[in-house]
Design an enzyme around this catalytic site. Structure first.
Site, mmCIF file in Angstrom:
data_model
loop_
_atom_site.group_PDB
_atom_site.id
_atom_site.type_symbol
_atom_site.label_atom_id
_atom_site.label_comp_id
_atom_site.label_asym_id
_atom_site.label_seq_id
_atom_site.Cartn_x
_atom_site.Cartn_y
_atom_site.Cartn_z
ATOM 1 C CB CYS A 153 -0.913 -0.035 1.226
ATOM 2 S SG CYS A 153 -2.140 1.278 1.290
ATOM 3 C CB CYS A 154 3.811 2.294 2.068
ATOM 4 S SG CYS A 154 3.217 2.795 3.691
ATOM 5 C CB CYS A 194 -2.385 6.860 6.163
ATOM 6 S SG CYS A 194 -1.523 7.311 4.653
ATOM 7 C CB CYS A 246 -1.161 3.225 9.069
ATOM 8 S SG CYS A 246 -1.734 2.151 7.744
ATOM 9 C CB CYS A 288 5.878 5.093 4.655
ATOM 10 S SG CYS A 288 6.733 6.667 4.659
HETATM 11 S S1 SF4 Z 1 0.521 4.538 5.800
HETATM 12 FE FE1 SF4 Z 1 -1.088 2.928 5.697
HETATM 13 S S2 SF4 Z 1 -2.785 3.754 4.437
HETATM 14 FE FE2 SF4 Z 1 -0.962 5.093 4.160
HETATM 15 S S3 SF4 Z 1 -0.019 4.336 2.300
HETATM 16 FE FE3 SF4 Z 1 1.015 3.288 4.014
HETATM 17 S S4 SF4 Z 1 -0.152 1.367 4.406
HETATM 18 FE FE4 SF4 Z 1 -1.398 2.693 3.029
#
Ligand code: SF4
EC number: 1.8.4.10
Length: 238
Positions: free
Chosen positions: A125-126, A208, A211, A234
């Site tokens: 996701c990151c 985010c 998280c 991240c």
């Molecule tokens: S901090 Fe969490 S929601 Fe944001 S990009 Fe990374 S995994 Fe995705």
């Protein structure tokens, strides 16, 4: 001091040598002097990145480079307070806010990879929502500044004030690397710098929403990020 045009044609090896020398020369320099060096050396090919946790580095940079580019990553998962801080910074500070967005909206990502990818595979996701957009957004710059501080966590304890970002092949400037939280708080008060309201609501670091949680007693500032997981960064700074 070098002219702003020179790094346009510098090779990666030359930029790396420049960064490493500056890291040594500026280790004890004040944050403003570090940023003044970056502004004089790179000119418009220098930007600040901000998570909009606070606007301290953006404020410092605007004092040495009027209208400096401030790059913000809008992952689609931010707290409303973070977007509000971004909008306030854009409205009142002498900076040029540039908002980067991932290729997929959250809805498109959910459709392609299933909902709540951040719970199942936060690194992926990151990578899609932070690392790739920043890589693309920084393409036109030779150097970028961050608000990393050595006292934030063990993973940041050796952050140089100027170093070489091997992954992106750019100069990475961390003008407040040597600052403590007390230094940040004093600067915010002295200059009336915008901060994210969540810092007054129990959060030590703001990322985010899915998280990030509030801190528990005695935790370091970044303990509320990806809490309960081994993940601590991240991928922007690794
Ligand atoms: S901090 Fe969490 S929601 Fe944001 S990009 Fe990374 S995994 Fe995705």
């Amino acid at each position: 001091m070098r002219a702003a045009q020179e790094p346009d044609t510098a090779t990666a090896a030359e930029l790396r040598a420049l960064a490493e020398q500056a890291g040594r020369d500026l280790e004890d320099a004040a944050a403003l002097d570090i940023l003044a060096w970056a502004a004089a050396t790179f000119g418009k090919r220098f930007c600040v990145t901000s998570s909009m946790e606070d606007a301290v580095v953006a404020h410092l940079a605007s004092r040495v480079l009027s209208g400096v580019d401030v790059v913000f990553l809008d992952t689609g998962y931010h707290f409303p307070e973070t977007i509000g801080t971004r909008d306030a910074v854009e409205a009142v500070m002498d900076v040029n806010v540039i908002t980067l967005t991932p290729r997929l909206t959250v809805a498109e990502q959910d459709a392609a990879y299933g909902p709540r990818l951040h719970d199942r595979d936060p690194d992926r996701c990151c990578a899609m929502r932070k690392v790739k957009p920043l890589e693309e957004g920084l393409a036109g710059y030779a150097a970028w500044a961050t608000g990393l501080r050595r006292d934030e966590s063990p993973t940041r304890a050796n952050t140089p004030v100027v170093g070489w970002d091997e992954k992106r092949q750019k100069v990475k400037v961390s003008p407040i690397a040597r600052w403590t939280q007390d230094d940040v708080d004093a600067y915010v008060i002295e200059h009336g710098v915008l901060t994210n309201p969540l810092l007054m609501d129990g959060y030590g670091s703001v990322g985010c929403a899915p998280c990030t949680r509030r801190l528990l007693d005695g935790e370091d500032a970044r303990a509320g990020r990806w809490a309960g997981r081994t993940k601590t960064e991240c991928g922007l700074h690794g």
